[in-house]
Design an enzyme around this catalytic site. Structure first.
Site, PDB file in Angstrom:
ATOM      1  N   SER A 155       0.798  -1.206  -0.220  1.00  0.00           N
ATOM      2  CA  SER A 155       0.174   0.181   0.106  1.00  0.00           C
ATOM      3  C   SER A 155       0.545   1.154   0.010  1.00  0.00           C
ATOM      4  O   SER A 155       2.108   1.051  -0.012  1.00  0.00           O
ATOM      5  CB  SER A 155      -0.967   0.135   1.166  1.00  0.00           C
ATOM      6  OG  SER A 155      -0.055  -0.282   2.356  1.00  0.00           O
ATOM      7  N   ASP A 181      -1.044  15.900  14.598  1.00  0.00           N
ATOM      8  CA  ASP A 181       0.261  17.061  15.278  1.00  0.00           C
ATOM      9  C   ASP A 181      -0.130  18.424  15.802  1.00  0.00           C
ATOM     10  O   ASP A 181      -1.483  19.075  15.658  1.00  0.00           O
ATOM     11  CB  ASP A 181       1.556  17.140  14.233  1.00  0.00           C
ATOM     12  CG  ASP A 181       2.138  16.147  14.111  1.00  0.00           C
ATOM     13  OD1 ASP A 181       1.759  15.379  15.172  1.00  0.00           O
ATOM     14  OD2 ASP A 181       2.219  15.986  12.747  1.00  0.00           O
ATOM     15  N   PHE A 193      13.022  14.113   9.721  1.00  0.00           N
ATOM     16  CA  PHE A 193      12.266  13.775   9.688  1.00  0.00           C
ATOM     17  C   PHE A 193      12.121  12.890  10.940  1.00  0.00           C
ATOM     18  O   PHE A 193      11.794  12.568  11.967  1.00  0.00           O
ATOM     19  CB  PHE A 193      11.782  13.019   8.490  1.00  0.00           C
ATOM     20  CG  PHE A 193      10.429  12.471   8.702  1.00  0.00           C
ATOM     21  CD1 PHE A 193       9.511  13.142   9.923  1.00  0.00           C
ATOM     22  CD2 PHE A 193      10.122  11.975   8.202  1.00  0.00           C
ATOM     23  CE1 PHE A 193       8.188  13.218   9.437  1.00  0.00           C
ATOM     24  CE2 PHE A 193       8.458  11.285   7.697  1.00  0.00           C
ATOM     25  CZ  PHE A 193       7.447  11.901   8.760  1.00  0.00           C
TER      26      PHE A 193
END
Length: 287
Positions: free
Chosen positions: A7, A101, A209
């Site tokens: 996916s 977030d 990140f």
């Protein structure tokens, strides 16, 4: 090696150039026959309308099973559920339910006065609406969690609230996932836990990140990219590392892989091919 189900995650475009990139990415990866694709929701709900539009277009034009991200940030309960009902009207029945977030400039997540306090409340409400609910999982401690045990306990509560599968944050070594999977099984979590895979397009960006989301960067990996950069072989290294990570996960019993594409299809496509996944030609394409 068993061929896995795959996916993909996409993010909604915020400019004309980004829009072209998204649709090029979907067009290149859709023939790999993903079990589903997800579309993200920006921090603070900043891409709410763009996400809604992208979800509808992908579902309608490409016939893919789309899981729309939905968060608790800066919206009332009714506003959030209206977004979900809008997806249902388009035929989209899967939601990736997340707390979300904090908005830009805020240090911590603060619930909307009339909104969902956390992901558990959101999951319970979506389950009541009949959605198939995927959630996030964290093989390494979430920045707001005390430790992995706390993350496992919270995931168990999300499953008990109605989640039917979980997608993990990305990680760099297979044992990180296997340890987490074992802890989840021990805790009685019996839904599929799908490892999230981040093909490394830009190592410096990935390291930034990783720091933000609590993912540990192995020293050997940093050294490997330093050498690869000197030899101008970063793409080759990224392909080899991602393929090896996926292969080891499959050898360890993993049946599904979720790729964070960052709307860049090339590396994901090459890795999928290395895993034995080839484009499926539809009859309408050759008629």
């Amino acid at each position: 090696m068993t061929t896995p189900r795959i996916s993909f995650e996409f993010f909604p475009p915020q400019s004309l150039d980004a829009s072209f990139r998204l649709w090029d990415t979907v067009r290149e990866l859709a023939p790999l026959d993903p079990s589903f694709v997800s579309v993200t929701y920006g921090a603070g709900g900043t891409t709410r309308d763009l996400t809604h539009e992208a979800v509808g277009t992908i579902h309608r034009n490409y016939g893919l099973n789309v899981a729309a991200h939905l968060t608790c940030v800066e919206a009332s309960r009714e506003e959030t559920l209206e977004i979900a009902r809008g997806y249902a009207k388009q035929g989209v029945r899967e939601i990736v339910a997340l707390r979300g977030d904090a908005p830009k400039g805020a240090e911590r997540f603060t619930p909307h006065p009339e909104g969902f306090a956390n992901s558990l409340e959101l999951i319970e409400a979506l389950a009541g609406e009949g959605f198939d609910i995927r959630v996030g999982a964290y093989p390494e401690p979430h920045p707001d969690a005390a430790d992995t045990a706390a993350d496992v306990a919270w995931l168990k509560r999300k499953v008990d609230a109605g989640a039917t599968s979980a997608i993990t944050q990305f990680f760099f070594e297979p044992d990180t996932f296997f340890r987490f999977r074992d802890a989840c099984e021990k805790a009685g979590i019996d839904v599929p836990i799908i490892p999230g895979i981040l093909p490394i397009e830009n190592w410096d960006g990935v390291k930034r990140f990783a720091r933000r989301c609590g993912t540990q960067v192995p020293a050997w990996l940093d050294d490997a990219y330093a050498k690869a950069k000197r030899d101008d072989r970063e793409d080759l290294l990224s392909t080899a590392l991602c393929t090896e990570l996926c292969s080891e996960l499959i050898d360890g019993g993993v049946e599904d892989l979720h790729f964070y594409t960052l709307n860049k299809p090339a590396l994901t496509r090459v890795v999928a091919h290395a895993l034995g996944i080839t484009p499926q030609i539809q009859l309408r394409d050759v008629a």
